[in-house]
Design an enzyme around this catalytic site. Structure first.
Site, PDB file in Angstrom:
ATOM      1  N   ASN A  48       0.867  -1.187   0.000  1.00 29.62           N
ATOM      2  CA  ASN A  48       0.000   0.000   0.000  1.00 29.62           C
ATOM      3  C   ASN A  48       0.896   1.228   0.000  1.00 29.62           C
ATOM      4  OD1 ASN A  48      -1.809   2.042   0.517  1.00 29.62           O
ATOM      5  ND2 ASN A  48      -2.298   1.383   2.604  1.00 29.62           N
ATOM      6  N   GLU A  51      -6.704   4.956   7.805  1.00 26.18           N
ATOM      7  CA  GLU A  51      -6.484   6.378   7.490  1.00 26.18           C
ATOM      8  C   GLU A  51      -7.714   6.976   6.796  1.00 26.18           C
ATOM      9  OE1 GLU A  51      -2.795   5.639   5.503  1.00 26.18           O
ATOM     10  OE2 GLU A  51      -1.930   5.077   7.440  1.00 26.18           O
ATOM     11  N   LYS A  72       0.172   4.312  -0.305  1.00 28.13           N
ATOM     12  CA  LYS A  72      -0.436   5.521   0.280  1.00 28.13           C
ATOM     13  C   LYS A  72      -0.131   6.738  -0.608  1.00 28.13           C
ATOM     14  CE  LYS A  72      -0.147   3.290   4.721  1.00 28.13           C
ATOM     15  NZ  LYS A  72      -0.048   3.383   6.172  1.00 28.13           N
ATOM     16  N   GLY A  84       2.509   2.271  10.754  1.00 27.91           N
ATOM     17  CA  GLY A  84       3.477   3.361  10.584  1.00 27.91           C
ATOM     18  C   GLY A  84       4.172   3.759  11.878  1.00 27.91           C
ATOM     19  N   SER A  90       3.424  -2.140  10.301  1.00 25.82           N
ATOM     20  CA  SER A  90       4.882  -2.201  10.494  1.00 25.82           C
ATOM     21  C   SER A  90       5.476  -3.573  10.163  1.00 25.82           C
ATOM     22  CB  SER A  90       5.267  -1.780  11.920  1.00 25.82           C
ATOM     23  OG  SER A  90       4.858  -0.445  12.152  1.00 25.82           O
ATOM     24  N   GLU A  94      -5.478  -4.821  10.542  1.00 29.24           N
ATOM     25  CA  GLU A  94      -4.436  -3.815  10.735  1.00 29.24           C
ATOM     26  C   GLU A  94      -4.680  -3.083  12.060  1.00 29.24           C
ATOM     27  OE1 GLU A  94      -2.524  -2.751   6.726  1.00 29.24           O
ATOM     28  OE2 GLU A  94      -4.137  -1.335   7.070  1.00 29.24           O
TER      29      GLU A  94
END
Ligand code: PGA
Length: 252
Positions: free
Chosen positions: A9, A98, A11, A174, A214, A168
Site C-alpha cells: 500500500n 487512514e 499511500k 506506521g 509495520s 491492521e
C-alpha cells in the site's frame, strides 16, 4: 490451501518517476524469480494505468487505495469502480484506518463500497483493526467483530468468498510497533471463527486474512508462519524495492 499474499500500500507517496522505477524493479524481480505467492501493489490513482502497462504480464495484481460509494455522476474528485475496472485494476483497498480517521468512512458506507467493488469484478481488500485505546480497554475482539459484521455479514456466500480481509491494528500502522505474532494470530483466528459461524467453515478456511502494521523483512517470517496469517498488507516497507522483494521472497 490458501495462497500467501504480499500487498504493498503505497499511500500518498512518490512522484511519477520514482513510482515508475519502483514498479520496474518489482517487475524485474518477478520476471527473474519464481513466486508462489500473489503479489499486489496499490499505487496512487494517477499511476494505476502505468502500473497496468508495466505489469501487463499479470505477475503482479494492481489495486486502488479507495473508490467512490457512488456509481457515476456529479461527485467532483471521486473515482468510480467502473473507471477502475475499465483500466484493468484488479483490487481495491477499502476501509483503511487512514480513510476511517481522516475521511470519516464508516462500516455502513464500506458495506456499500464492497458490494459495488464486487459488482465490478474488483477484489475488495477490506481493512479492520482496533485503536490503541480499544486494545487497552480489552475491546479488540468487540471492535473487530463490529467492523466485520457491519461491512461483510450482509454479503452472500459467493460475495464474501471473493473478499480479502486485512487485520491492521491501528496502533501498529506506521509506528514501528508490530503486533506480536501471537497477538496477530489471536485476532486472525477470531475473525476466521466469526466468518465460519456466520457463513461456513469452508468459506472461512478459504478466505485470505492479511496482517498489516509495520511489517518488514525482519519480522515478516514469524508473522506469516502463523496458521491464520495469509500474508501482509505493507505500507512503509513497500516503498523500496529491496524490502518489498525481500518480503515476496519470504512468502515463497
Ligand atoms: P505500515 O502500513 O506497514 O507502514 O505500518 C501498513 C498499512 O497502513 O497498510
Amino acid at each position: 490451501m490458501r495462497k500467501k499474499i504480499i500487498a504493498g500500500n503505497w499511500k500518498m507517496n512518490k512522484k511519477y518517476g520514482d513510482a515508475k522505477e519502483l514498479m520496474m524493479r518489482i517487475n524485474t524481480f518477478m520476471q527473474t524469480h519464481s513466486s508462489n505467492c500473489d503479489v499486489i501493489i496499490a499505487p496512487p490513482f494517477p499511476y494505476l494505468q502505468k502500473a497496468e502497462e508495466i505489469f501487463a504480464n499479470k505477475k503482479v495484481k494492481i489495486s486502488a487505495q479507495n473508490m467512490s460509494d457512488q456509481l457515476s455522476g456529479a461527485y467532483t474528485g471521486e473515482v468510480s469502480a467502473e473507471m477502475l475496472q475499465s483500466i484493468g485494476v484488479d483490487c481495491v483497498i477499502l476501509g483503511h484506518s487512514e480513510r476511517r480517521q481522516y475521511h470519516a468512512e464508516n462500516d455502513e458506507t464500506l458495506f456499500e463500497k464492497i458490494k459495488i467493488a464486487l459488482e465490478h469484478n474488483l477484489t475488495p481488500i477490506y481493512c479492520c483493526g482496533e485503536l490503541l485505546e480499544d486494545r487497552e480497554a480489552g475491546k479488540e475482539f468487540e471492535v473487530n467483530k463490529t467492523q466485520i459484521e457491519t461491512a461483510l455479514f450482509g454479503l452472500t456466500e459467493e460475495q464474501i468468498s471473493k473478499v480479502i480481509i486485512a487485520y491492521e491494528p491501528v496502533w501498529a500502522i506506521g509506528t514501528g510497533k508490530t503486533a506480536t505474532p501471537e497477538q496477530a494470530q489471536e485476532i486472525h483466528n477470531y475473525i476466521r471463527g466469526i466468518i465460519a459461524e456466520k457463513f461456513s467453515q469452508e468459506i472461512a478456511d478459504s478466505i485470505s486474512i492479511l496482517y498489516g502494521g509495520s511489517m518488514k523483512p525482519d519480522n515478516a517470517r514469524e508473522l506469516i508462519s502463523q496458521p491464520d496469517i495469509d500474508g501482509g498488507l505493507i505500507g512503509g516497507a513497500s516503498l523500496n524495492a529491496e524490502d518489498f522483494t525481500k518480503l515476496i521472497a519470504i512468502c515463497n
